[in-house]
Design a protein around this motif. Structure first.
Motif, PDB file in Angstrom:
ATOM      1  N   LEU A 153      -8.903   9.211   4.765  1.00 53.47           N
ATOM      2  CA  LEU A 153      -7.677   8.768   4.109  1.00 53.47           C
ATOM      3  C   LEU A 153      -7.671   7.252   3.941  1.00 53.47           C
ATOM      4  O   LEU A 153      -7.251   6.723   2.910  1.00 53.47           O
ATOM      5  CB  LEU A 153      -6.458   9.222   4.912  1.00 53.47           C
ATOM      6  CG  LEU A 153      -6.307  10.731   5.116  1.00 53.47           C
ATOM      7  CD1 LEU A 153      -5.020  11.038   5.870  1.00 53.47           C
ATOM      8  CD2 LEU A 153      -6.335  11.468   3.792  1.00 53.47           C
ATOM      9  N   SER A 154      -8.135   6.542   4.972  1.00 51.90           N
ATOM     10  CA  SER A 154      -8.116   5.080   4.901  1.00 51.90           C
ATOM     11  C   SER A 154      -9.074   4.550   3.843  1.00 51.90           C
ATOM     12  O   SER A 154      -8.895   3.434   3.351  1.00 51.90           O
ATOM     13  CB  SER A 154      -8.457   4.474   6.264  1.00 51.90           C
ATOM     14  OG  SER A 154      -9.822   4.671   6.600  1.00 51.90           O
ATOM     15  N   LYS A 155     -10.084   5.336   3.464  1.00 53.77           N
ATOM     16  CA  LYS A 155     -11.076   4.860   2.494  1.00 53.77           C
ATOM     17  C   LYS A 155     -10.641   5.070   1.045  1.00 53.77           C
ATOM     18  O   LYS A 155     -11.192   4.431   0.147  1.00 53.77           O
ATOM     19  CB  LYS A 155     -12.433   5.545   2.727  1.00 53.77           C
ATOM     20  CG  LYS A 155     -13.048   5.237   4.084  1.00 53.77           C
ATOM     21  CD  LYS A 155     -13.140   3.745   4.352  1.00 53.77           C
ATOM     22  CE  LYS A 155     -13.696   3.448   5.734  1.00 53.77           C
ATOM     23  NZ  LYS A 155     -13.742   1.997   6.019  1.00 53.77           N
ATOM     24  N   VAL A 156      -9.702   5.961   0.795  1.00 52.46           N
ATOM     25  CA  VAL A 156      -9.214   6.118  -0.585  1.00 52.46           C
ATOM     26  C   VAL A 156      -7.992   5.251  -0.865  1.00 52.46           C
ATOM     27  O   VAL A 156      -7.662   4.993  -2.032  1.00 52.46           O
ATOM     28  CB  VAL A 156      -8.888   7.594  -0.918  1.00 52.46           C
ATOM     29  CG1 VAL A 156     -10.133   8.457  -0.796  1.00 52.46           C
ATOM     30  CG2 VAL A 156      -7.754   8.148  -0.052  1.00 52.46           C
ATOM     31  N   THR A 157      -7.303   4.794   0.170  1.00 52.67           N
ATOM     32  CA  THR A 157      -6.048   4.067  -0.054  1.00 52.67           C
ATOM     33  C   THR A 157      -6.196   2.753  -0.810  1.00 52.67           C
ATOM     34  O   THR A 157      -5.212   2.324  -1.436  1.00 52.67           O
ATOM     35  CB  THR A 157      -5.317   3.792   1.282  1.00 52.67           C
ATOM     36  OG1 THR A 157      -6.218   3.155   2.203  1.00 52.67           O
ATOM     37  CG2 THR A 157      -4.808   5.078   1.899  1.00 52.67           C
ATOM     38  N   ARG A 207       0.822  -1.214   0.000  1.00 50.74           N
ATOM     39  CA  ARG A 207       0.000   0.000   0.000  1.00 50.74           C
ATOM     40  C   ARG A 207       0.852   1.258   0.000  1.00 50.74           C
ATOM     41  O   ARG A 207       0.397   2.316  -0.430  1.00 50.74           O
ATOM     42  CB  ARG A 207      -0.950  -0.039   1.203  1.00 50.74           C
ATOM     43  CG  ARG A 207      -2.048  -1.089   1.042  1.00 50.74           C
ATOM     44  CD  ARG A 207      -2.712  -1.462   2.344  1.00 50.74           C
ATOM     45  NE  ARG A 207      -3.751  -2.477   2.150  1.00 50.74           N
ATOM     46  CZ  ARG A 207      -4.231  -3.238   3.110  1.00 50.74           C
ATOM     47  NH1 ARG A 207      -3.773  -3.117   4.360  1.00 50.74           N
ATOM     48  NH2 ARG A 207      -5.166  -4.137   2.847  1.00 50.74           N
ATOM     49  N   LYS A 208       2.062   1.165   0.496  1.00 48.89           N
ATOM     50  CA  LYS A 208       2.988   2.299   0.433  1.00 48.89           C
ATOM     51  C   LYS A 208       3.640   2.432  -0.942  1.00 48.89           C
ATOM     52  O   LYS A 208       4.291   3.432  -1.228  1.00 48.89           O
ATOM     53  CB  LYS A 208       4.106   2.123   1.476  1.00 48.89           C
ATOM     54  CG  LYS A 208       3.734   2.565   2.869  1.00 48.89           C
ATOM     55  CD  LYS A 208       4.832   2.222   3.864  1.00 48.89           C
ATOM     56  CE  LYS A 208       6.152   2.882   3.531  1.00 48.89           C
ATOM     57  NZ  LYS A 208       6.130   4.344   3.773  1.00 48.89           N
ATOM     58  N   GLY A 209       3.491   1.407  -1.779  1.00 49.14           N
ATOM     59  CA  GLY A 209       4.102   1.438  -3.100  1.00 49.14           C
ATOM     60  C   GLY A 209       5.485   0.833  -3.167  1.00 49.14           C
ATOM     61  O   GLY A 209       6.148   0.914  -4.208  1.00 49.14           O
ATOM     62  N   ASP A 210       5.958   0.203  -2.085  1.00 51.58           N
ATOM     63  CA  ASP A 210       7.277  -0.445  -2.061  1.00 51.58           C
ATOM     64  C   ASP A 210       7.097  -1.896  -2.502  1.00 51.58           C
ATOM     65  O   ASP A 210       7.003  -2.819  -1.690  1.00 51.58           O
ATOM     66  CB  ASP A 210       7.862  -0.365  -0.653  1.00 51.58           C
ATOM     67  CG  ASP A 210       9.319  -0.815  -0.600  1.00 51.58           C
ATOM     68  OD1 ASP A 210       9.765  -1.512  -1.541  1.00 51.58           O
ATOM     69  OD2 ASP A 210      10.011  -0.494   0.388  1.00 51.58           O
TER      70      ASP A 210
END
Length: 498
Positions: free
Chosen positions: A376-380, A141-144
């Motif tokens: 924020l948690s709902k768009v991630t 989720r962080k893109g790593d």
């Protein structure tokens, strides 16, 4: 005039504790706390165990953990995290509590904190495959992608028969363009668990990107039609995503537009637009509803496949709508939430204020308002663009009410607090932190007016778009209001309209 927001604890279930000494917990309370299927009964039982002064510390730690898990089952992750905190204060090596806190932080979008917790979990238990899988999700989720893939590989090395780790590994392979390998991983996940709806939905998406549209439709249909397992949020999200994708792909096929290039360019964009004007306990705001309607119309004209609208929302309305939108975002490339209304910052935490809030005391903010972190948690879950836009920094009459009642307001400040969202999430404020926005003298606020105009302008990359919005508003308000953005996006360009 609007402005305010919050931290991450609210929504108390009505577990009232009597004044004075708590009643002694019974053996039935301990059994209900450990395993009652009725969450309200479990809350009450665990609370009695916790409040009983005769409860031994190890048992109290377990009660905190069990109550935290019950809160997490209700998606009340802030309250769950508080209980896991208490459990770990008493028992720092309680591995289930540490895993549960890491998972709750992950679901709340606090990926860095989740990674810290899960890394400590793996230090204490290096053979914990669930810990590797959960930490891999945080990295994903962080893109790593590289670190996420390494964690999923570690989980599968310990236990090769984990369908969810196979599914998560396939997600990364698909993002890397290795679609054949991704499909092979999804196949293995479904061999291990033929009822794994998320793997059907994800495999359908891989088939779609490969141009194998009939296989894609078959997988989407299976995910959409199969019965979701009880209390399985992943199944519910998979069904929602599959229904969206099935309808969109079927429409492309019917129109003769189903080519790999067309499918690749047809991003799935969804939005939730909220306008709170008719507050029940402070004067009505003139523009938020108008602003929200204008933004919603613009997003529809830009081809968003679903734009949900919510007006004059109570706390329960906000909670329910955000929960549903989180499921919708799980199947999307872009997920955007726009909010116009009152917001408040307290002790560094930002909150949205629903229309039924009274906020008679400063201590009521956490109970009656919704933390920005929930948005924020709902768009991630969206795979590409995760954006929250807040026109919520107007002069706040709730602060004046609290002052008139003589309550302490030292931690309430003007405007919203600066934030540092997780990597890949962008948050746009109508006015930079610590300042207030103008509601405007026309049918729309200066910010909403500029935002809609720039969204509809072709060829504006999103970073430039928000800089132009900043300049428009700054000029129109004679330098009284300066919009600001927080967060960072990946290197690829993003456009509302090319």
């Amino acid at each position: 005039m609007r402005c305010v927001m919050r931290r991450s604890v609210a929504l108390v279930f009505g577990l009232t504790l009597a004044c004075g000494s708590a009643l002694a917990a019974s053996e039935q309370d301990r059994r209900d706390c450990a395993g009652s299927q009725n969450l309200d009964d479990r809350f009450a039982a665990c609370t009695r165990v916790i409040e009983d002064q005769a409860t031994p510390p190890p048992v109290r730690a377990i009660a905190y953990r069990n109550r935290g898990n019950a809160y997490a089952s209700k998606a009340l992750y802030d309250l769950a995290i508080l209980d896991f905190d208490e459990a770990l204060k008493i028992a720092p090596q309680d591995l289930p509590a540490r895993f549960s806190r890491g998972r709750a932080l992950n679901l709340r979008g606090q990926y860095d904190r989740a990674i810290v917790d899960l890394t400590e979990l793996l230090r204490l238990n290096p053979q914990g495959e669930r810990g590797y899988n959960e930490r891999g999700l945080a990295y994903l989720r962080k893109g790593d992608l590289d670190q996420a893939l390494a964690d999923f590989d570690s989980a599968l090395k310990i236990n090769p028969h984990l369908p969810y780790a196979r599914n998560n590994r396939a997600l990364i392979l698909a993002r890397q363009g290795k679609l054949d390998l991704a499909v092979a991983e999804y196949n293995e996940a479904l061999r291990l668990d033929p009822d794994y709806l998320m793997a059907y939905s994800n495999r359908g998406r891989a088939y779609e990107e490969m141009g194998q549209f009939e296989q894609a439709l078959a997988d989407y249909k299976t995910a959409a039609d199969k019965q979701a397992r009880p209390k399985n949020d992943d199944d519910q999200r998979a069904k929602a995503a599959a229904k969206q994708r099935q309808a969109r792909l079927a429409a492309l096929i019917a129109e003769g537009k189903a080519t790999p290039k067309a499918v690749a360019s047809a991003e799935r964009r969804v939005a939730l637009v909220i306008g709170n004007s008719a507050y029940q306990h402070v004067p009505t705001l003139r523009n938020p509803a108008n602003d929200a309607k204008s933004v919603a119309a613009a997003l529809r004209s830009l081809g968003f496949i679903e734009v949900r609208e919510l007006y004059d929302a109570s706390l329960s309305d906000l909670g329910r709508t955000l929960k549903d939108f989180g499921d919708l975002a799980a199947g999307a490339d872009w997920a955007i939430i726009y909010y116009a209304g009152h917001g408040i910052e307290m002790s560094g935490t930002n909150y949205l204020i629903p229309t039924d809030a009274k906020l008679e005391q400063q201590t009521h903010v956490e109970d009656e308002a919704l933390p920005l972190s929930r948005l924020l948690s709902k768009v991630t879950p969206a795979s590409k663009m995760q954006l929250v836009i807040l026109d919520a920094c107007r002069n706040n009459p709730f602060i004046a009410k609290m002052r008139m009642t003589g309550r302490a307001v030292r931690s309430l400040k003007q405007g919203l607090a600066s934030i540092e969202p997780e990597s890949g999430v962008l948050v746009a404020y109508a006015a930079r932190d610590g300042t207030t926005a103008l509601d405007g003298d026309s049918a729309h606020s200066p910010y909403a007016e500029a935002l809609v105009r720039r969204m509809l302008e072709p060829g504006l990359e999103i970073g430039l778009l928000f800089r132009k919005v900043r300049d428009d508003v700054y000029a129109k308000t004679a330098r009284q209001q300066e919009p600001y953005t927080y967060g960072s996006l990946p290197a690829q360009p993003f456009y509302f309209r090319r």
